[in-house]
Design a protein around this motif. Structure first.
Motif, mmCIF file in Angstrom:
data_model
loop_
_atom_site.group_PDB
_atom_site.id
_atom_site.type_symbol
_atom_site.label_atom_id
_atom_site.label_comp_id
_atom_site.label_asym_id
_atom_site.label_seq_id
_atom_site.Cartn_x
_atom_site.Cartn_y
_atom_site.Cartn_z
ATOM 1 N N ALA A 92 0.709 -1.090 -0.072
ATOM 2 C CA ALA A 92 -0.054 0.120 0.104
ATOM 3 C C ALA A 92 0.913 1.136 0.003
ATOM 4 O O ALA A 92 1.281 1.581 0.976
ATOM 5 C CB ALA A 92 -0.991 -0.131 1.285
ATOM 6 N N GLU A 93 1.180 1.754 -1.177
ATOM 7 C CA GLU A 93 2.114 2.884 -1.254
ATOM 8 C C GLU A 93 1.248 4.309 -0.913
ATOM 9 O O GLU A 93 1.546 5.299 -0.727
ATOM 10 C CB GLU A 93 2.487 3.084 -2.677
ATOM 11 N N THR A 94 -0.285 3.898 -1.206
ATOM 12 C CA THR A 94 -1.310 5.086 -0.903
ATOM 13 C C THR A 94 -2.488 4.297 -0.195
ATOM 14 O O THR A 94 -2.586 3.322 -0.154
ATOM 15 C CB THR A 94 -1.853 5.718 -2.381
ATOM 16 N N PRO A 95 -3.345 5.147 0.499
ATOM 17 C CA PRO A 95 -4.562 4.475 1.215
ATOM 18 C C PRO A 95 -5.464 3.733 0.345
ATOM 19 O O PRO A 95 -6.044 3.049 0.622
ATOM 20 C CB PRO A 95 -5.140 5.996 2.017
ATOM 21 N N GLU A 96 -5.507 4.235 -1.041
ATOM 22 C CA GLU A 96 -6.444 3.734 -1.919
ATOM 23 C C GLU A 96 -6.087 2.197 -2.115
ATOM 24 O O GLU A 96 -7.023 1.528 -2.528
ATOM 25 C CB GLU A 96 -6.558 4.639 -3.258
ATOM 26 N N VAL A 97 -5.002 1.725 -1.991
ATOM 27 C CA VAL A 97 -4.453 0.478 -2.650
ATOM 28 C C VAL A 97 -5.356 -0.482 -1.557
ATOM 29 O O VAL A 97 -5.750 -1.313 -1.811
ATOM 30 C CB VAL A 97 -3.169 0.349 -2.318
ATOM 31 N N LEU A 98 -5.126 -0.002 -0.115
ATOM 32 C CA LEU A 98 -5.829 -0.979 0.821
ATOM 33 C C LEU A 98 -7.285 -0.989 0.634
ATOM 34 O O LEU A 98 -8.016 -1.762 0.641
ATOM 35 C CB LEU A 98 -5.591 -0.436 2.194
ATOM 36 N N ARG A 99 -8.041 0.424 0.547
ATOM 37 C CA ARG A 99 -9.116 0.617 0.595
ATOM 38 C C ARG A 99 -9.933 -0.047 -0.934
ATOM 39 O O ARG A 99 -11.059 -0.630 -0.628
ATOM 40 C CB ARG A 99 -9.509 2.247 0.409
ATOM 41 N N GLU A 100 -9.353 0.020 -1.976
ATOM 42 C CA GLU A 100 -9.650 -0.702 -3.033
ATOM 43 C C GLU A 100 -9.909 -2.199 -2.626
ATOM 44 O O GLU A 100 -10.649 -2.818 -3.136
ATOM 45 C CB GLU A 100 -8.976 -0.442 -4.446
ATOM 46 N N ALA A 101 -8.789 -2.770 -2.233
ATOM 47 C CA ALA A 101 -8.533 -4.301 -1.923
ATOM 48 C C ALA A 101 -9.860 -4.763 -0.931
ATOM 49 O O ALA A 101 -10.632 -5.808 -1.253
ATOM 50 C CB ALA A 101 -7.416 -4.789 -1.289
ATOM 51 N N VAL A 102 -9.980 -3.987 0.143
ATOM 52 C CA VAL A 102 -11.050 -4.077 1.207
ATOM 53 C C VAL A 102 -12.508 -3.916 0.512
ATOM 54 O O VAL A 102 -13.309 -4.786 0.713
ATOM 55 C CB VAL A 102 -10.849 -3.247 2.356
ATOM 56 N N GLU A 103 -12.698 -2.876 -0.223
ATOM 57 C CA GLU A 103 -13.946 -2.798 -0.873
ATOM 58 C C GLU A 103 -14.518 -3.780 -1.935
ATOM 59 O O GLU A 103 -15.328 -3.782 -2.271
ATOM 60 C CB GLU A 103 -14.055 -1.121 -1.567
ATOM 61 N N GLY A 104 -13.383 -4.401 -2.437
ATOM 62 C CA GLY A 104 -13.491 -5.518 -3.398
ATOM 63 C C GLY A 104 -14.464 -6.527 -2.810
ATOM 64 O O GLY A 104 -14.782 -7.505 -3.846
ATOM 65 N N GLY A 105 -14.612 -6.663 -1.631
ATOM 66 C CA GLY A 105 -15.604 -7.574 -1.165
ATOM 67 C C GLY A 105 -14.952 -9.073 -0.833
ATOM 68 O O GLY A 105 -15.507 -9.847 -0.045
ATOM 69 N N GLY A 106 -13.734 -9.467 -1.144
ATOM 70 C CA GLY A 106 -13.328 -10.829 -0.917
ATOM 71 C C GLY A 106 -12.575 -10.748 0.669
ATOM 72 O O GLY A 106 -12.674 -10.001 1.111
ATOM 73 N N ILE A 107 -11.471 -11.803 0.761
ATOM 74 C CA ILE A 107 -11.054 -11.892 2.088
ATOM 75 C C ILE A 107 -9.549 -11.137 1.648
ATOM 76 O O ILE A 107 -8.767 -11.245 0.873
ATOM 77 C CB ILE A 107 -10.589 -13.278 2.449
ATOM 78 N N VAL A 108 -9.261 -10.245 2.759
ATOM 79 C CA VAL A 108 -8.168 -9.163 2.509
ATOM 80 C C VAL A 108 -7.229 -9.665 3.780
ATOM 81 O O VAL A 108 -8.097 -9.473 5.073
ATOM 82 C CB VAL A 108 -8.403 -7.797 2.288
ATOM 83 N N LEU A 109 -5.886 -9.867 3.728
ATOM 84 C CA LEU A 109 -5.236 -10.149 4.992
ATOM 85 C C LEU A 109 -4.395 -8.804 4.877
ATOM 86 O O LEU A 109 -3.515 -8.522 4.047
ATOM 87 C CB LEU A 109 -4.457 -11.346 5.126
ATOM 88 N N ALA A 110 -4.567 -7.825 5.983
ATOM 89 C CA ALA A 110 -3.892 -6.661 5.638
ATOM 90 C C ALA A 110 -2.678 -6.775 6.958
ATOM 91 O O ALA A 110 -2.949 -6.660 8.010
ATOM 92 C CB ALA A 110 -4.887 -5.439 6.121
ATOM 93 N N ASP A 111 -1.543 -6.639 6.414
ATOM 94 C CA ASP A 111 -0.455 -6.489 7.567
ATOM 95 C C ASP A 111 0.116 -5.018 7.667
ATOM 96 O O ASP A 111 0.663 -4.371 6.925
ATOM 97 C CB ASP A 111 0.766 -7.236 7.002
ATOM 98 N N TYR A 112 -0.194 -4.517 9.040
ATOM 99 C CA TYR A 112 0.241 -3.274 9.518
ATOM 100 C C TYR A 112 1.799 -3.368 10.174
ATOM 101 O O TYR A 112 1.806 -4.252 11.144
ATOM 102 C CB TYR A 112 -0.570 -2.771 10.422
#
Length: 107
Positions: free
Chosen positions: A6-26
Motif C-alpha cells: 500500500a503506497e497510498t491509502p487507496e490500495v488498501l481501500r480498493e482491496a477491502v472494498e472489493g468484497g473478498g478476503i483481505v489479509l492486511a499487515d500493518y
C-alpha cells in the motif's frame, strides 16, 4: 497473486472494498517481528492465491491507515471480509494461526 504494498491509502481501500478476503499487515521496515512475518505472508499468498489478497501497510508511511485500524503495536494483521474487519491479530504468530483464521472465513 503477489503481495500488494500500500503506497497510498487507496490500495488498501480498493482491496477491502472489493468484497473478498483481505489479509492486511500493518508493520514497519525497522520492526524485526514484521520482517519475520514477511516469509509467512509470502507463503500464505502462494497457498491461497486469488482467494486471499495480502496487503502490506507501512505504518510510518501511512500513519492515517494505522490510526483508522486502531493499530497500537506491530505487526498487527487484520482480516477483512466483505469490506469489514473480522479478525485482528497483534504480534507475530506462527503460520498455523493465520491459516486457521483464514480457514474460518473462506466459506
Amino acid at each position: 497473486m503477489a503481495i500488494k504494498h500500500a503506497e497510498t491509502p487507496e490500495v488498501l481501500r480498493e482491496a477491502v472494498e472489493g468484497g473478498g478476503i483481505v489479509l492486511a499487515d500493518y508493520g514497519a521496515a525497522w520492526c524485526p517481528p514484521c520482517r519475520n512475518l514477511l516469509p509467512i505472508l509470502e507463503d500464505l499468498d502462494r497457498d491461497y492465491g486469488d482467494a486471499v489478497t495480502v496487503v502490506k501497510i507501512d505504518c510510518d508511511e501511512l500513519p492515517e491507515l494505522a490510526e483508522e485500524a486502531g493499530v497500537m503495536s506491530m505487526p498487527t494483521v487484520i482480516v477483512y471480509k466483505g469490506g469489514e474487519p473480522v479478525e485482528k491479530l497483534v504480534g507475530l504468530s506462527p503460520k498455523s494461526v493465520y491459516t486457521g483464521v483464514l480457514s474460518r472465513h473462506l466459506v
